[in-house]
Scaffold this motif. Structure first.
Motif, PDB file in Angstrom:
ATOM      1  N   ASP A   1       0.837  -1.202   0.000  1.00  0.00           N
ATOM      2  CA  ASP A   1       0.000   0.000   0.000  1.00  0.00           C
ATOM      3  C   ASP A   1       0.872   1.251   0.000  1.00  0.00           C
ATOM      4  OD1 ASP A   1      -2.474  -1.226  -0.033  1.00  0.00           O
ATOM      5  OD2 ASP A   1      -2.572  -1.418   2.144  1.00  0.00           O
ATOM      6  N   GLY A   2       0.576   2.154  -0.915  1.00  0.00           N
ATOM      7  CA  GLY A   2       1.307   3.414  -0.997  1.00  0.00           C
ATOM      8  C   GLY A   2       2.541   3.365  -1.861  1.00  0.00           C
ATOM      9  N   ASP A   3       2.955   2.184  -2.294  1.00  0.00           N
ATOM     10  CA  ASP A   3       4.144   2.075  -3.145  1.00  0.00           C
ATOM     11  C   ASP A   3       3.827   2.476  -4.584  1.00  0.00           C
ATOM     12  OD1 ASP A   3       5.720   1.180  -1.089  1.00  0.00           O
ATOM     13  OD2 ASP A   3       5.666  -0.947  -1.692  1.00  0.00           O
ATOM     14  N   ASP A   4       4.801   3.064  -5.241  1.00  0.00           N
ATOM     15  CA  ASP A   4       4.722   3.342  -6.674  1.00  0.00           C
ATOM     16  C   ASP A   4       5.551   2.282  -7.388  1.00  0.00           C
ATOM     17  OD1 ASP A   4       4.842   4.209  -9.279  1.00  0.00           O
ATOM     18  OD2 ASP A   4       5.578   6.223  -8.822  1.00  0.00           O
ATOM     19  N   PRO A   5       4.922   1.393  -8.170  1.00  0.00           N
ATOM     20  CA  PRO A   5       5.679   0.321  -8.829  1.00  0.00           C
ATOM     21  C   PRO A   5       6.803   0.831  -9.727  1.00  0.00           C
ATOM     22  CG  PRO A   5       3.314  -0.034  -9.049  1.00  0.00           C
ATOM     23  CD  PRO A   5       3.489   1.333  -8.486  1.00  0.00           C
ATOM     24  N   ALA A   6       6.679   2.073 -10.196  1.00  0.00           N
ATOM     25  CA  ALA A   6       7.711   2.605 -11.082  1.00  0.00           C
ATOM     26  C   ALA A   6       9.025   2.828 -10.345  1.00  0.00           C
ATOM     27  CB  ALA A   6       7.244   3.910 -11.717  1.00  0.00           C
ATOM     28  N   THR A   7       8.974   2.916  -9.016  1.00  0.00           N
ATOM     29  CA  THR A   7      10.185   3.203  -8.255  1.00  0.00           C
ATOM     30  C   THR A   7      10.572   2.089  -7.286  1.00  0.00           C
ATOM     31  OG1 THR A   7       8.904   4.384  -6.547  1.00  0.00           O
ATOM     32  CG2 THR A   7       9.745   5.685  -8.387  1.00  0.00           C
ATOM     33  N   VAL A   8       9.750   1.056  -7.184  1.00  0.00           N
ATOM     34  CA  VAL A   8      10.073  -0.068  -6.300  1.00  0.00           C
ATOM     35  C   VAL A   8      11.253  -0.841  -6.884  1.00  0.00           C
ATOM     36  CG1 VAL A   8       9.238  -2.287  -5.416  1.00  0.00           C
ATOM     37  CG2 VAL A   8       7.734  -0.288  -5.396  1.00  0.00           C
ATOM     38  N   THR A   9      12.146  -1.271  -6.022  1.00  0.00           N
ATOM     39  CA  THR A   9      13.308  -2.033  -6.462  1.00  0.00           C
ATOM     40  C   THR A   9      12.917  -3.478  -6.746  1.00  0.00           C
ATOM     41  OG1 THR A   9      14.799  -0.638  -5.158  1.00  0.00           O
ATOM     42  CG2 THR A   9      15.625  -2.815  -5.841  1.00  0.00           C
ATOM     43  N   ALA A  10      13.323  -3.965  -7.893  1.00  0.00           N
ATOM     44  CA  ALA A  10      13.016  -5.342  -8.268  1.00  0.00           C
ATOM     45  C   ALA A  10      13.830  -6.313  -7.426  1.00  0.00           C
ATOM     46  CB  ALA A  10      13.303  -5.551  -9.745  1.00  0.00           C
ATOM     47  N   ARG A  11      13.238  -7.465  -7.153  1.00  0.00           N
ATOM     48  CA  ARG A  11      13.904  -8.490  -6.353  1.00  0.00           C
ATOM     49  C   ARG A  11      14.066  -9.770  -7.192  1.00  0.00           C
ATOM     50  NH1 ARG A  11      11.657  -8.137  -0.259  1.00  0.00           N
ATOM     51  NH2 ARG A  11      10.803  -6.027  -0.268  1.00  0.00           N
ATOM     52  N   PRO A  12      15.144 -10.486  -6.972  1.00  0.00           N
ATOM     53  CA  PRO A  12      15.312 -11.755  -7.695  1.00  0.00           C
ATOM     54  C   PRO A  12      14.274 -12.772  -7.245  1.00  0.00           C
ATOM     55  CG  PRO A  12      17.029 -11.472  -6.040  1.00  0.00           C
ATOM     56  CD  PRO A  12      16.293 -10.170  -6.101  1.00  0.00           C
ATOM     57  N   VAL A  13      13.861 -13.597  -8.190  1.00  0.00           N
ATOM     58  CA  VAL A  13      12.822 -14.586  -7.929  1.00  0.00           C
ATOM     59  C   VAL A  13      13.382 -15.983  -8.169  1.00  0.00           C
ATOM     60  CG1 VAL A  13      10.552 -15.441  -8.644  1.00  0.00           C
ATOM     61  CG2 VAL A  13      11.008 -12.980  -8.623  1.00  0.00           C
ATOM     62  N   GLU A  14      13.070 -16.894  -7.251  1.00  0.00           N
ATOM     63  CA  GLU A  14      13.374 -18.308  -7.442  1.00  0.00           C
ATOM     64  C   GLU A  14      12.190 -18.928  -8.163  1.00  0.00           C
ATOM     65  OE1 GLU A  14      13.998 -19.646  -3.475  1.00  0.00           O
ATOM     66  OE2 GLU A  14      15.995 -18.748  -3.309  1.00  0.00           O
ATOM     67  N   MET A  15      12.337 -19.091  -9.469  1.00  0.00           N
ATOM     68  CA  MET A  15      11.245 -19.607 -10.281  1.00  0.00           C
ATOM     69  C   MET A  15      11.154 -21.128 -10.155  1.00  0.00           C
ATOM     70  SD  MET A  15       9.721 -17.085 -11.946  1.00  0.00           S
ATOM     71  CE  MET A  15       9.133 -17.549 -13.580  1.00  0.00           C
ATOM     72  N   PRO A  16       9.963 -21.685 -10.329  1.00  0.00           N
ATOM     73  CA  PRO A  16       9.861 -23.149 -10.357  1.00  0.00           C
ATOM     74  C   PRO A  16      10.631 -23.705 -11.542  1.00  0.00           C
ATOM     75  CG  PRO A  16       7.796 -22.122 -11.040  1.00  0.00           C
ATOM     76  CD  PRO A  16       8.666 -21.019 -10.525  1.00  0.00           C
ATOM     77  N   ALA A  17      11.136 -24.917 -11.397  1.00  0.00           N
ATOM     78  CA  ALA A  17      11.868 -25.541 -12.497  1.00  0.00           C
ATOM     79  C   ALA A  17      10.945 -25.690 -13.704  1.00  0.00           C
ATOM     80  CB  ALA A  17      12.392 -26.906 -12.060  1.00  0.00           C
ATOM     81  N   PRO A  18      11.482 -25.579 -14.916  1.00  0.00           N
ATOM     82  CA  PRO A  18      10.641 -25.672 -16.114  1.00  0.00           C
ATOM     83  C   PRO A  18       9.809 -26.949 -16.184  1.00  0.00           C
ATOM     84  CG  PRO A  18      12.831 -24.904 -16.685  1.00  0.00           C
ATOM     85  CD  PRO A  18      12.890 -25.301 -15.244  1.00  0.00           C
ATOM     86  N   GLU A  19      10.341 -28.044 -15.602  1.00  0.00           N
ATOM     87  CA  GLU A  19       9.599 -29.301 -15.658  1.00  0.00           C
ATOM     88  C   GLU A  19       8.572 -29.429 -14.532  1.00  0.00           C
ATOM     89  OE1 GLU A  19      13.498 -30.145 -13.423  1.00  0.00           O
ATOM     90  OE2 GLU A  19      12.815 -28.957 -15.150  1.00  0.00           O
TER      91      GLU A  19
END
Length: 411
Positions: free
Chosen positions: A316-334
Motif C-alpha cells: 500500500d502506498g508504493d509506486d511500482p515505477a520506483t520499487v526495487t526489483a527483487r530476484p525470484v526463485e522460479m519453479p523448475a521448467p519441468e
C-alpha cells in the motif's frame, strides 16, 4: 527481462495493474494488457506494412487470445489473424479478427478440417499432399476454393525441435503442380518459420537461411507460371524488421510479440512498439524467509534459454515505477508452477496479499494464467474491459449454483 523496461517506458501500466489488483478488480495470476498501447503498436506496424506492400496477420496466442486485445488490434488497423492452431483462429475470430492464415505452425487435424473451412481462411498452410486434399474437400463443401501455402524446407534451414516438416525445396515446382491439381485448392505461395531471429551474441535481428529458401521457392514458382505467389515470413516481427523482409520478397508478416513490445529485440533496444503486458499476482504466504507468490502463468518463453527473473513486491502506498526489483526463485521448467519464491533476506517487508508484479515474455496460451485488458491509461482513467481464461474464453467461476449442482449429483 522486461520489468525494468516497463518501469521506464510504461509506468502507468504497472501502477494501474497494482492498483486494480489491490482493489480486487484483477485477481492474482493475471496478465494485464494495456489495450491502448496494443492499439498504438498495431497501428504502427500496420502503417509500415502498408508502406512496404506487406499484409500483416496478428498472432494472439502469446496474449492468451484475449478478445479485448483482438478488438484493439483491429482498431489499430490489423484486421486479420494467424491461428497457430485451430483454437487460436476460432478465438481470434470471436474477438473480431478474420482468419487470415491457419495451419501453420500447427496443421489442422483430419476430422476438424470442416471447422477450419467454416472460418473461410484467406490462406491455409499444408505440409503434405494429404493435408492439401483434406483442406480442398472441406473448402468444396463450403462452396469455395481454398488458397494454400506450402511449407517449404531445404537443407540448412533452421527449425525449433518439433517444428519440422513440409515440402522439399528442390522439388517445389513438382509439389506445387500436384497440389494445385487437387480439387478445392489453389497453390498461392510458400511459408516457413522462423524467417528472422535475434542473434544471442550480437542482439541484432538476423534473417535465417529459411528466408533465402522461401525467396528461391517463390522465384521458382513464378518462373513455372504460378500467379501472385505469396511469401509468408513470420518470426521476430517488429516495425524495424519489415523492410528487410519486403526486400527479400515477403508479402505477408505475422506480428505477435511485436504487438506487446516483447520480442527478444525489444529486450535489447527501444523500438517503436511500447511494452504493453505485465503479470500480476500476490503473496500467498511467507515461510522460511521467503515470500511464496501464486503462480499459474509463470511460463517464461525460453527463446534465449531460461533467463533470471525478477519481480516487484508492491505494498500500500508504493509506486511500482520506483520499487526495487527483487530476484525470484522460479519453479523448475519441468515442475508445475504453483508458486514462485522471493527471498526476503531477513526483511519483514512482505505480507500475505501483497501485490507482486512481473515483466517477462509470455506465452499465455500454454499456461493457467488469466488475462485482463485495461483501457484508459492514456487518459489516466484505467478500467478493466474483461477477465478471460488463457484460451480466450470466459473463466470458470465458483457460484452457489455450482456448489448446489455438485451436491445434488453426489447425493
Amino acid at each position: 527481462m522486461f520489468l525494468s523496461i516497463l518501469q521506464r517506458r510504461n509506468a502507468p501500466l504497472l501502477q494501474a495493474a497494482a492498483q486494480l489488483h489491490r482493489r480486487g478488480e484483477i485477481p492474482a495470476n493475471t496478465f494485464v494488457i494495456d489495450l491502448d498501447a496494443v492499439e498504438r503498436n498495431a497501428r504502427t506496424i500496420a502503417a509500415e506494412a502498408s508502406r512496404l506492400g506487406l499484409r500483416p496477420f496478428a498472432m494472439t496466442k502469446q496474449i492468451g487470445r484475449n478478445p479485448d486485445a483482438s478488438r484493439a488490434i483491429h482498431r489499430g488497423g490489423i484486421t486479420e489473424a494467424v491461428g497457430v492452431d485451430l483454437e487460436c483462429a476460432v478465438a481470434a475470430a470471436t474477438g473480431g479478427l478474420a482468419t487470415g492464415h491457419l495451419g501453420h505452425l500447427v496443421q489442422i487435424p483430419r476430422h476438424r478440417a470442416a471447422e477450419a473451412a467454416a472460418l473461410h481462411p484467406r490462406y491455409w498452410t499444408v505440409f503434405s499432399e494429404q493435408k492439401a486434399r483434406e483442406a480442398g474437400a472441406a473448402a468444396l463443401a463450403q462452396g469455395r476454393v481454398q488458397d494454400v501455402l506450402l511449407r517449404v524446407v531445404a537443407p540448412g534451414d533452421r527449425f525449433y525441435t518439433g517444428h519440422e516438416g513440409g515440402f522439399t525445396a528442390d522439388r517445389i515446382i513438382e509439389h506445387a503442380r500436384v497440389v494445385d491439381a487437387l480439387p478445392g485448392v489453389r497453390v498461392a505461395g510458400v511459408t516457413t518459420f522462423p524467417a528472422t531471429l535475434v542473434d544471442g551474441e550480437s542482439g541484432e535481428a538476423q534473417t535465417t537461411p529459411n528466408l533465402q529458401t522461401l525467396a528461391a521457392a517463390k522465384r521458382a514458382l513464378q518462373s513455372a507460371g504460378f500467379d501472385d505467389v505469396q511469401m509468408n515470413a513470420p518470426g521476430t516481427t517488429s516495425t524495424v524488421t519489415l523492410e528487410r523482409l519486403a526486400e527479400a520478397g515477403a508479402t505477408q508478416v505475422e506480428p505477435g510479440h511485436g504487438l506487446t513490445g516483447t520480442t527478444p529485440l525489444h529486450a535489447r533496444i527501444d523500438l517503436p512498439e511500447d511494452p504493453a503486458i505485465a503479470y500480476v499476482t500476490e503473496v500467498s504466504h511467507v515461510w522460511d524467509d521467503r515470500a511464496y507468490v501464486f503462480g499459474g502463468g509463470l511460463y517464461v518463453d525460453p527463446v534465449h534459454g531460461i533467463p533470471e527473473t525478477s519481480a516487484l513486491i508492491v505494498r500500500d502506498g508504493d509506486d511500482p515505477a520506483t520499487v526495487t526489483a527483487r530476484p525470484v526463485e522460479m519453479p523448475a521448467p519441468e515442475a508445475i508452477d504453483y508458486y514462485a519464491r522471493i527471498p526476503l533476506d531477513g526483511r519483514a517487508d512482505a505480507a500475505e496479499g501483497d501485490t507482486v508484479v512481473f515483466g517477462f515474455r509470455p506465452q499465455v496460451f500454454v499456461s493457467r494464467g488469466l488475462t485482463a485488458g485495461i483501457r484508459g491509461l492514456s487518459a489516466g482513467t484505467p478500467r478493466v474491459e474483461g477477465i478471460w481464461a488463457s484460451n480466450g474464453a470466459a473463466p470458470l467461476q465458483a457460484t452457489a449454483q455450482t456448489a448446489r449442482r455438485a451436491e445434488e449429483q453426489n447425493a
